[in-house]
Design a protein around this motif. Structure first.
Motif, mmCIF file in Angstrom:
data_model
loop_
_atom_site.group_PDB
_atom_site.id
_atom_site.type_symbol
_atom_site.label_atom_id
_atom_site.label_comp_id
_atom_site.label_asym_id
_atom_site.label_seq_id
_atom_site.Cartn_x
_atom_site.Cartn_y
_atom_site.Cartn_z
ATOM 1 N N ASP A 175 0.948 -1.122 0.048
ATOM 2 C CA ASP A 175 0.076 0.064 0.109
ATOM 3 C C ASP A 175 0.858 1.218 -0.010
ATOM 4 O O ASP A 175 1.552 1.381 0.932
ATOM 5 N N PRO A 176 1.029 1.956 -1.013
ATOM 6 C CA PRO A 176 1.881 3.122 -1.105
ATOM 7 C C PRO A 176 1.818 4.254 -0.051
ATOM 8 O O PRO A 176 2.888 4.830 0.541
ATOM 9 N N GLN A 177 0.472 4.112 0.523
ATOM 10 C CA GLN A 177 0.290 5.250 1.589
ATOM 11 C C GLN A 177 0.836 4.664 3.069
ATOM 12 O O GLN A 177 0.838 5.487 3.987
ATOM 13 N N LEU A 178 1.039 3.486 3.091
ATOM 14 C CA LEU A 178 1.265 2.885 4.359
ATOM 15 C C LEU A 178 2.970 2.437 4.621
ATOM 16 O O LEU A 178 3.134 2.168 5.732
ATOM 17 N N VAL A 179 3.622 2.172 3.455
ATOM 18 C CA VAL A 179 4.695 1.903 3.582
ATOM 19 C C VAL A 179 5.756 3.003 4.243
ATOM 20 O O VAL A 179 5.736 3.996 4.304
ATOM 21 N N TYR A 180 6.785 2.347 4.676
ATOM 22 C CA TYR A 180 7.815 3.182 5.248
ATOM 23 C C TYR A 180 9.212 2.696 5.082
ATOM 24 O O TYR A 180 10.476 3.379 5.739
ATOM 25 N N ASP A 181 9.681 1.697 4.407
ATOM 26 C CA ASP A 181 10.750 1.264 4.145
ATOM 27 C C ASP A 181 11.029 0.702 2.758
ATOM 28 O O ASP A 181 10.172 0.746 2.144
ATOM 29 N N VAL A 182 12.331 0.702 2.285
ATOM 30 C CA VAL A 182 12.638 0.332 0.947
ATOM 31 C C VAL A 182 12.277 -0.941 0.391
ATOM 32 O O VAL A 182 12.129 -1.188 -0.798
ATOM 33 N N ILE A 183 12.040 -1.872 1.274
ATOM 34 C CA ILE A 183 11.616 -3.242 0.734
ATOM 35 C C ILE A 183 10.329 -3.369 -0.141
ATOM 36 O O ILE A 183 10.580 -3.640 -1.471
ATOM 37 N N PRO A 184 9.238 -2.677 0.390
ATOM 38 C CA PRO A 184 8.043 -2.922 -0.549
ATOM 39 C C PRO A 184 8.044 -1.603 -1.422
ATOM 40 O O PRO A 184 7.469 -1.793 -2.271
ATOM 41 N N MET A 185 8.765 -0.509 -1.108
ATOM 42 C CA MET A 185 9.033 0.465 -1.998
ATOM 43 C C MET A 185 9.662 -0.092 -3.409
ATOM 44 O O MET A 185 9.256 0.679 -4.408
ATOM 45 N N SER A 186 10.678 -0.973 -3.314
ATOM 46 C CA SER A 186 11.145 -1.501 -4.604
ATOM 47 C C SER A 186 10.181 -1.769 -5.537
ATOM 48 O O SER A 186 10.312 -1.989 -6.732
ATOM 49 N N VAL A 187 9.169 -2.717 -5.036
ATOM 50 C CA VAL A 187 8.029 -3.343 -5.836
ATOM 51 C C VAL A 187 7.145 -2.045 -6.177
ATOM 52 O O VAL A 187 6.641 -2.185 -7.369
ATOM 53 N N ILE A 188 6.800 -1.385 -5.116
ATOM 54 C CA ILE A 188 5.777 -0.282 -5.447
ATOM 55 C C ILE A 188 6.293 0.624 -6.597
ATOM 56 O O ILE A 188 5.317 0.846 -7.431
ATOM 57 N N ASN A 189 7.487 1.069 -6.592
ATOM 58 C CA ASN A 189 7.858 1.774 -7.687
ATOM 59 C C ASN A 189 7.841 1.224 -8.996
ATOM 60 O O ASN A 189 7.954 1.828 -10.107
ATOM 61 N N ALA A 190 7.436 -0.053 -8.965
ATOM 62 C CA ALA A 190 7.518 -0.970 -10.503
ATOM 63 C C ALA A 190 6.144 -1.149 -10.606
ATOM 64 O O ALA A 190 5.726 -1.150 -11.868
ATOM 65 N N VAL A 191 4.912 -1.198 -9.774
ATOM 66 C CA VAL A 191 3.903 -1.225 -10.067
ATOM 67 C C VAL A 191 2.773 -0.147 -10.078
ATOM 68 O O VAL A 191 1.632 -0.185 -10.400
#
Length: 545
Positions: free
Chosen positions: A46-62
């Protein structure tokens, strides 16, 4: 900013990438496929709930926001085809692409962005926890008051002019606003889809499963096998799909770096982090491409300033002065990392140069004599004859355990101070720090945007990430003045003074500015690492040769 997951609410993620060797699926003619190691299971996508780079790496692609970062980390148009800034620098008007669509083919609208931003600011969200990164929206007029329950949603200066036009008014001119807009918390949400993910128990499933997510980025989620893998495929409806070369991305979740290296050697992943300097020459001899970059990460020890012992400034300084950073970076790390005698990363720009060059070194490295004097003075002030045993929280990463052991040995040798290393998961560390139930923690911090404030705000008494529980009204005043100051040179001088003020009291103990090294298999091209802290790895331009 953000603490890297392994080290900080808080970053660290060393990703791994993989094209298959000859005979494997990614070697098939006309098919570009890579395998990336995330390291751990994303807590949410969830882009509004993340706070670290692990999910951000996926979110930046999708997902894709109004802006995204290019290969050098400079903001470029994303969903917004163009933007206009008012003469006073306060109002930004974004014009969205007509061909920007969600995975289901519906158009991405200005309202989708406003809905996402207002959801992140919601002081009492109904279906999920509050957004950790909402503070990045506080630069918008009325946003901070609303987030703290002191203002009305209609007073937040986010305006939908029409379906494809969004206007935003800031509280003060902010030269790095477009940089901030690249962050995940600024990405859009399809509200209708989101509402359909709310369970009978009034809890949102959004971002927790492959089918519970609707993105608008260059890739789509095909599978999410928890604690094992996430599979992405190219999104043919993405507005720039003709320039996206990868057909498939297989994200792996290998938490142990030794296991990741073995997977890399076995041809199962195509890029691996190098934490052992001896491996650098080995990989070079084996024909792999070895690279390194400064991701703007500072390794530091967070100190609980409310602790009965560590609230003493002389004790904190003694611990900081007793660390031999030069030996740390030259004999232990040996990867180009630099000793940290301040908190703001050397990659951060200042006024007509880099901030670190202007601020300089703020304390002396390995000053054991001074450290012993400070320790004695601190113990005297606390009416103690001996230093009690301390403790330091550490996540389970190999590099974290290594760093903690080095620091532990230096304190024992130089000060006669014992510190117990307590290893636990990053989430468990975060919970204890948020509750103030700790003495010290080994963390890493990376700014969410390229400006000294992205680092110094962690010391603000009002900042959510101030888990050191540091309070200095003069520091807060300097930071507030830097926000209002329009002259860039005067603004930078205020930020230099702010860092000096904080480091004079040593609320945390900086150790080193991390350099990340990694090996990549031949044939992987266009891989971008470290263009910003939120894009530790960017596959937008990646292809297989």
């Amino acid at each position: 900013m953000k603490l890297e997951r392994c080290y900080a609410l808080l970053l660290v993620v060393f990703m791994s990438m993989s094209i298959a060797l000859s005979g494997c699926s990614s070697a098939k003619a006309g098919f570009n496929e890579v395998n990336i190691n995330l390291g751990d299971e994303p807590s949410t996508l969830d882009p509004q709930l993340v706070y670290d780079v692990i999910p951000m790496s996926v979110i930046n692609a999708v997902f894709e926001g109004l802006m995204r970062k290019d290969k050098e980390g400079t903001p470029i148009p994303g969903v917004a085809k163009e933007y206009v800034v008012s003469e006073d620098g306060l109002t930004y008007t974004f014009y969205l692409r007509e061909d920007a669509v969600w995975w289901d083919g519906t158009g991405v609208t200005a309202q989708n962005f406003k809905d996402a931003w207002m959801r992140a600011l919601d002081p009492q969200p109904e279906y999920h926890e509050p957004s950790y990164m909402a503070y990045l929206l506080f630069c918008i007029k009325g946003a901070e008051k609303y987030a703290y329950g002191e203002g009305k949603p209609e007073d937040v200066a986010i305006y939908v002019k029409d379906e494809k036009t969004l206007s935003v008014t800031l509280t003060e001119p902010m030269p790095y606003f477009l940089d901030i807009v690249c962050n995940s918390v600024y990405m859009p949400i399809n509200t209708e889809f989101f509402k359909n993910q709310i369970s009978d128990g009034n809890v949102s499933k959004y971002g927790t499963e492959a089918k519970a997510l609707l993105g608008n980025g260059p890739f789509k989620i095909e599978e999410w096998n928890h604690d094992d893998s996430i599979v992405l495929t190219k999104n043919e409806t993405y507005w720039n799909s003709e320039n996206i070369k990868l057909d498939r991305i297989n994200f792996r979740m290998i938490s142990d770096n030794t296991a990741a290296i073995n997977s890399f050697k076995a041809g199962e992943i195509d890029m691996v982090a190098i934490t052992d300097p001896l491996l650098i020459e080995e990989f070079k001899k084996d024909g792999y491409q070895v690279e390194s970059y400064d991701a703007g990460v500072v390794r530091y020890i967070s100190i609980n300033n409310d602790d009965p012992i560590l609230r003493n400034v002389n004790i904190r300084k003694a611990l900081a002065y007793a660390i031999d950073r030069n030996t740390f970076v030259e004999k232990v790390l040996r990867d180009g990392s630099q000793k940290a005698l301040g908190f703001v990363s050397p990659v951060v720009r200042g006024y007509e140069g880099y901030f670190r060059e202007k601020a300089g070194d703020l304390f002396k490295d390995n000053d054991v004599k001074k450290a012993k004097e400070l320790l004695a003075q601190g113990l005297k002030e606390l009416n103690l004859s001996n230093m009690p045993k301390l403790s330091i929280l550490v996540d389970g990463k190999e590099i974290s355990k290594r760093d903690a052991q080095v620091i532990q040995d230096m304190w024992r040798k130089n000060l006669g101070v014992e510190a117990e290393i307590q290893i636990m998961s990053f989430d468990a560390m975060t919970e204890k720090m948020m509750q103030g139930d700790y003495r010290m923690a080994l963390l890493m911090w990376a700014g969410d945007y390229n400006d000294p404030r992205a680092y110094l705000e962690v010391f603000s008494s009002a900042n959510f990430y101030n888990v050191a529980y540091y309070v200095n009204l003069y520091f807060d005043e300097l930071l507030a003045k830097s926000i209002e100051e329009k002259d860039p040179q005067k603004r930078m001088n205020l930020l230099v003074e702010a860092e000096k003020t904080a480091m004079n009291e040593m609320p945390v103990c900086p150790v080193y500015f991390a350099q990340k090294s990694y090996a990549v298999r031949p044939g992987v091209k266009g891989l971008v690492r470290g263009s910003s802290s939120i894009q530790d790895i960017d596959l937008y331009w990646t292809y297989i040769e």
